[in-house]
Design a protein around this motif. Structure first.
Motif, PDB file in Angstrom:
ATOM      1  N   HIS A 200       0.849  -0.950   0.030  1.00 46.52           N
ATOM      2  CA  HIS A 200      -0.016   0.025   0.088  1.00 46.52           C
ATOM      3  C   HIS A 200       0.844   1.309  -0.015  1.00 46.52           C
ATOM      4  CE1 HIS A 200      -3.290   2.633   0.950  1.00 46.52           C
ATOM      5  NE2 HIS A 200      -2.675   2.893   2.011  1.00 46.52           N
ATOM      6  N   ALA A 201       1.926   1.160   0.650  1.00 42.26           N
ATOM      7  CA  ALA A 201       2.777   2.465   0.930  1.00 42.26           C
ATOM      8  C   ALA A 201       3.555   2.878  -0.303  1.00 42.26           C
ATOM      9  CB  ALA A 201       3.828   2.286   2.253  1.00 42.26           C
ATOM     10  N   VAL A 202       3.964   1.982  -1.348  1.00 39.53           N
ATOM     11  CA  VAL A 202       4.349   1.995  -2.539  1.00 39.53           C
ATOM     12  C   VAL A 202       3.452   2.308  -3.574  1.00 39.53           C
ATOM     13  CG1 VAL A 202       6.476   0.926  -1.820  1.00 39.53           C
ATOM     14  CG2 VAL A 202       4.879  -0.296  -3.239  1.00 39.53           C
ATOM     15  N   ASN A 203       2.188   2.402  -3.365  1.00 35.35           N
ATOM     16  CA  ASN A 203       1.321   2.624  -4.450  1.00 35.35           C
ATOM     17  C   ASN A 203       0.748   4.174  -4.347  1.00 35.35           C
ATOM     18  OD1 ASN A 203      -1.539   2.494  -5.603  1.00 35.35           O
ATOM     19  ND2 ASN A 203      -0.466   0.640  -6.483  1.00 35.35           N
ATOM     20  N   ASN A 204       0.331   4.511  -5.500  1.00 30.12           N
ATOM     21  CA  ASN A 204      -0.331   5.789  -5.173  1.00 30.12           C
ATOM     22  C   ASN A 204      -1.620   5.896  -4.384  1.00 30.12           C
ATOM     23  OD1 ASN A 204       1.291   7.041  -7.384  1.00 30.12           O
ATOM     24  ND2 ASN A 204       0.074   6.314  -8.849  1.00 30.12           N
ATOM     25  N   ARG A 205      -2.130   4.611  -4.175  1.00 30.65           N
ATOM     26  CA  ARG A 205      -3.360   4.703  -3.212  1.00 30.65           C
ATOM     27  C   ARG A 205      -2.964   4.893  -1.513  1.00 30.65           C
ATOM     28  NH1 ARG A 205      -7.770   1.866  -5.138  1.00 30.65           N
ATOM     29  NH2 ARG A 205      -7.697   0.963  -7.336  1.00 30.65           N
ATOM     30  N   ARG A 206      -1.828   5.197  -1.476  1.00 30.88           N
ATOM     31  CA  ARG A 206      -1.094   5.426   0.004  1.00 30.88           C
ATOM     32  C   ARG A 206      -2.061   6.646   0.395  1.00 30.88           C
ATOM     33  NH1 ARG A 206       3.017   6.341  -3.582  1.00 30.88           N
ATOM     34  NH2 ARG A 206       3.698   8.340  -3.536  1.00 30.88           N
ATOM     35  N   LYS A 207      -2.489   7.336  -0.378  1.00 26.32           N
ATOM     36  CA  LYS A 207      -3.192   8.488   0.122  1.00 26.32           C
ATOM     37  C   LYS A 207      -4.681   8.039   0.723  1.00 26.32           C
ATOM     38  CE  LYS A 207      -1.046  11.804  -2.795  1.00 26.32           C
ATOM     39  NZ  LYS A 207      -1.088  12.894  -3.890  1.00 26.32           N
ATOM     40  N   GLY A 208      -5.125   7.164   0.096  1.00 27.26           N
ATOM     41  CA  GLY A 208      -6.331   6.537   0.796  1.00 27.26           C
ATOM     42  C   GLY A 208      -5.937   5.426   1.905  1.00 27.26           C
ATOM     43  N   LYS A 209      -7.071   4.903   2.591  1.00 26.66           N
ATOM     44  CA  LYS A 209      -7.012   4.042   3.688  1.00 26.66           C
ATOM     45  C   LYS A 209      -6.283   2.688   3.295  1.00 26.66           C
ATOM     46  CE  LYS A 209     -10.459   6.314   6.512  1.00 26.66           C
ATOM     47  NZ  LYS A 209     -11.816   6.118   7.204  1.00 26.66           N
ATOM     48  N   PHE A 210      -5.511   2.196   4.479  1.00 32.61           N
ATOM     49  CA  PHE A 210      -5.159   0.597   4.323  1.00 32.61           C
ATOM     50  C   PHE A 210      -6.217   0.095   5.433  1.00 32.61           C
ATOM     51  CE2 PHE A 210      -3.075  -3.063   6.493  1.00 32.61           C
ATOM     52  CZ  PHE A 210      -2.883  -3.714   5.355  1.00 32.61           C
ATOM     53  N   VAL A 211      -6.845  -0.996   4.830  1.00 28.95           N
ATOM     54  CA  VAL A 211      -8.026  -1.763   5.776  1.00 28.95           C
ATOM     55  C   VAL A 211      -7.657  -2.964   5.709  1.00 28.95           C
ATOM     56  CG1 VAL A 211     -10.493  -2.013   6.151  1.00 28.95           C
ATOM     57  CG2 VAL A 211      -9.576   0.235   5.132  1.00 28.95           C
ATOM     58  N   ALA A 212      -7.638  -3.629   6.969  1.00 27.31           N
ATOM     59  CA  ALA A 212      -7.590  -5.060   7.039  1.00 27.31           C
ATOM     60  C   ALA A 212      -8.626  -5.936   8.024  1.00 27.31           C
ATOM     61  CB  ALA A 212      -6.175  -5.261   7.934  1.00 27.31           C
ATOM     62  N   LEU A 213      -8.939  -6.985   7.328  1.00 23.52           N
ATOM     63  CA  LEU A 213      -9.752  -7.924   8.050  1.00 23.52           C
ATOM     64  C   LEU A 213      -9.466  -9.331   8.217  1.00 23.52           C
ATOM     65  CD1 LEU A 213     -12.743  -8.133   9.413  1.00 23.52           C
ATOM     66  CD2 LEU A 213     -13.484  -8.773   6.959  1.00 23.52           C
ATOM     67  N   ASN A 214      -9.354  -9.899   9.261  1.00 23.02           N
ATOM     68  CA  ASN A 214      -9.097 -11.324   9.557  1.00 23.02           C
ATOM     69  C   ASN A 214     -10.527 -11.990   9.103  1.00 23.02           C
ATOM     70  OD1 ASN A 214      -8.214 -13.915  10.409  1.00 23.02           O
ATOM     71  ND2 ASN A 214      -7.008 -13.152  11.773  1.00 23.02           N
ATOM     72  N   CYS A 215     -10.429 -13.015   8.155  1.00 23.91           N
ATOM     73  CA  CYS A 215     -11.786 -13.552   7.432  1.00 23.91           C
ATOM     74  C   CYS A 215     -11.857 -14.668   8.469  1.00 23.91           C
ATOM     75  CB  CYS A 215     -11.559 -13.787   6.209  1.00 23.91           C
ATOM     76  SG  CYS A 215     -11.386 -12.324   5.121  1.00 23.91           S
ATOM     77  N   ALA A 216     -10.781 -15.156   9.398  1.00 24.13           N
ATOM     78  CA  ALA A 216     -10.846 -16.625   9.837  1.00 24.13           C
ATOM     79  C   ALA A 216     -11.715 -16.526  11.258  1.00 24.13           C
ATOM     80  CB  ALA A 216      -9.416 -17.197  10.171  1.00 24.13           C
ATOM     81  N   VAL A 217     -11.874 -15.219  11.901  1.00 23.12           N
ATOM     82  CA  VAL A 217     -12.444 -15.172  13.055  1.00 23.12           C
ATOM     83  C   VAL A 217     -13.826 -14.842  13.115  1.00 23.12           C
ATOM     84  CG1 VAL A 217     -10.106 -14.332  13.988  1.00 23.12           C
ATOM     85  CG2 VAL A 217     -11.722 -12.670  13.045  1.00 23.12           C
ATOM     86  N   LEU A 218     -14.539 -14.725  12.016  1.00 20.30           N
ATOM     87  CA  LEU A 218     -15.747 -14.207  11.984  1.00 20.30           C
ATOM     88  C   LEU A 218     -16.689 -15.465  11.171  1.00 20.30           C
ATOM     89  CD1 LEU A 218     -15.566 -10.717  10.773  1.00 20.30           C
ATOM     90  CD2 LEU A 218     -15.975 -11.525  13.213  1.00 20.30           C
ATOM     91  N   ASN A 219     -17.853 -15.665  11.659  1.00 18.44           N
ATOM     92  CA  ASN A 219     -18.681 -16.667  10.817  1.00 18.44           C
ATOM     93  C   ASN A 219     -19.385 -15.684   9.668  1.00 18.44           C
ATOM     94  OD1 ASN A 219     -21.261 -14.878  11.645  1.00 18.44           O
ATOM     95  ND2 ASN A 219     -21.338 -16.021  13.650  1.00 18.44           N
TER      96      ASN A 219
END
Length: 467
Positions: free
Chosen positions: A185-204
């Motif tokens: 994300h940091a080396v992409n032009n999108r770095r001005k946008g948000k970095f959002v993370a989600l761990n899919c394993a912990v949710l039904n």
């Protein structure tokens, strides 16, 4: 350059005594008769070592030690404590003292402690310079590595990061998959946008759908207001779908549609939401194996694997262990736990461990060790037992024989301990008496006398190990 020593004692006689012992050894010795004056002298000029009494009026030795560590003055500290006052010595070591001496101090012991502390501080200064160089050479965004395999990963991030291709990261738990995603994300032009993370394993499925796509008010019981999902939050930025290999087949279908169209509906809603998001997926499972087993859709897999980054486990890049360990020591040290060095035995234990939890396990081990350590050096016994197993207790006969008079029993036990100690120390230093003396805190003469007492021949220890 002469090593400068600052002695601190409210009794002039105490400072004079230390000066008489240390100046003939080539040290430049200066005296302060209270803690406040000592702190002023430390701020005005460069000293390599402070030898301070603990009990002084106004600013006592504890206050001085705390002020030195809080202000990060790069100086070793040896404290002087009265006979039998072990609690004060322990408290001083916890506060960051390098060593302590009991009053009145035996001159040979004082010289050995001062030399050992100065040698350690010189090593610490050299290590600090080395670490600064290493960080400059081996750092990449928030990651550190000198492993050739990881350097290839860094090069790949630099190469594919600016492109909006979907990236799939494979790696065991704790290898740093989210850090790689953040670097992409940091080396992409999108770095001005948000970095959002989600761990899919912990949710039904129902919770995961709501987290990803959001929901409208009244979509289900408890949905009192509209919720914006992770896709919308990451619009214009990057979304990390961590542990995507654990997503159910039903959710895989919905994810595939978003990757194909860039559109979705919130749970309970009719409005189509369009987003522009770069997808980075990560999994500790090999998705090609999951596809062959029928647990993961092949069409979704091929959508995700445009670029694949494989992260090696820590056990396959052991050259990174010292670098990462010192980084975590610096990260978790504090004025209350001013650890600045990892001793050789502790480092060997770190290098021998296989690290099934990878970098995350290493950080947790160092964090725990820093909390347990006293003084400025992290020793093997401070590490968790899972990392540095303790030697099993001897199962031989009970050494306490009540039929023997206590003074004779103590002499016998001390003799056994000393004999074993000097055999091991001399083995470690290949018969070098000077190094053994510095290590043990004794004078060379005292070590030589102990060797003679226990019939230990220096020549025996000069042989290469294994002969």
């Amino acid at each position: 350059m002469k090593r400068r020593v600052l002695t601190v004692d409210d009794q002039k006689l105490g400072c004079d005594c230390l000066r008489q012992i240390l100046e003939p050894e080539g040290y430049d010795v200066e005296a302060a008769y209270d803690g406040t004056t000592a702190l002023e002298l430390l701020q005005e000029g460069e000293f390599h070592l402070v030898v301070t009494d603990l009990r002084m009026p106004d600013m006592d030795g504890f206050d001085l030690l705390q002020a030195i560590r809080e202000r990060r003055v790069p100086v070793g500290v040896v404290v002087l404590t009265a006979y039998g006052d072990a609690s004060e010595a322990l408290q001083a070591m916890k506060a960051g003292a390098d060593d302590f001496l009991r009053k009145p101090c035996e001159p040979d012991h004082l010289r050995a402690v001062v030399q050992r502390t100065l040698d350690r501080r010189r090593l610490i200064d050299d290590l600090a310079q080395l670490r600064a160089k290493l960080r400059g050479s081996y750092s990449f965004h928030t990651m550190l590595s000198q492993s050739p395999r990881m350097r290839k990963v860094f090069d790949l991030i630099q190469h594919v990061g600016p492109v909006d291709s979907t990236v799939l990261i494979h790696g065991e738990t704790g290898t740093g998959k989210e850090l790689v995603a953040q670097a992409l994300h940091a080396v992409n032009n999108r770095r001005k946008g948000k970095f959002v993370a989600l761990n899919c394993a912990v949710l039904n499925d129902s919770l995961l759908e709501s987290e990803l796509f959001g929901h409208e008010r009244g979509a289900f019981t408890g949905a009192e207001r509209r919720k914006i999902g992770r896709f919308e939050k990451a619009d214009g930025g990057t979304l990390l779908l961590d542990e995507i290999g654990d997503v159910s087949p039903a959710m895989q279908v919905k994810l595939l549609r978003v990757l194909q169209t860039g559109a979705f509906e919130r749970v309970g809603g009719m409005e189509t939401v369009k987003v522009d998001v770069r997808i980075v997926a990560a999994s500790h499972k090999r998705l090609e194996d999951e596809v062959r087993a029928g647990r993961f859709r092949s069409d979704l897999y091929y959508r995700l694997k445009v670029v694949v980054i494989d992260l090696p486990p820590l056990r396959e890049r052991k050259e990174d262990v010292p670098l990462l360990a010192m980084h975590f020591v610096e990260k978790h040290a504090s004025p209350a736990n001013p650890i600045v060095e990892i001793d050789g035995q502790a480092m060997q234990a770190l290098l021998r461990h296989q690290w099934p939890g990878n970098v995350r396990e290493l950080e947790n081990a160092i964090k725990a060790a820093v909390a347990m350590a006293e003084g400025s050096v992290l020793h093997r016994e401070h590490l968790p037992e899972t990392v540095a197993p303790r030697a099993p207790r001897a199962t031989g006969p009970d050494p306490i024989d009540i039929d023997v008079r206590l003074p004779e029993l103590i002499d016998d036990l001390v003799g056994r301990v000393e004999r074993d100690y000097f055999r091991r120390v001399m083995t470690e230093f290949r018969g070098n008496v000077a190094r053994a003396a510095r290590h043990s805190g004794l004078s060379r003469r005292s070590v030589s006398q102990k060797l003679q007492k226990y019939g230990l021949d220096r020549a025996e220890f000069k042989k290469p190990r294994g002969e």
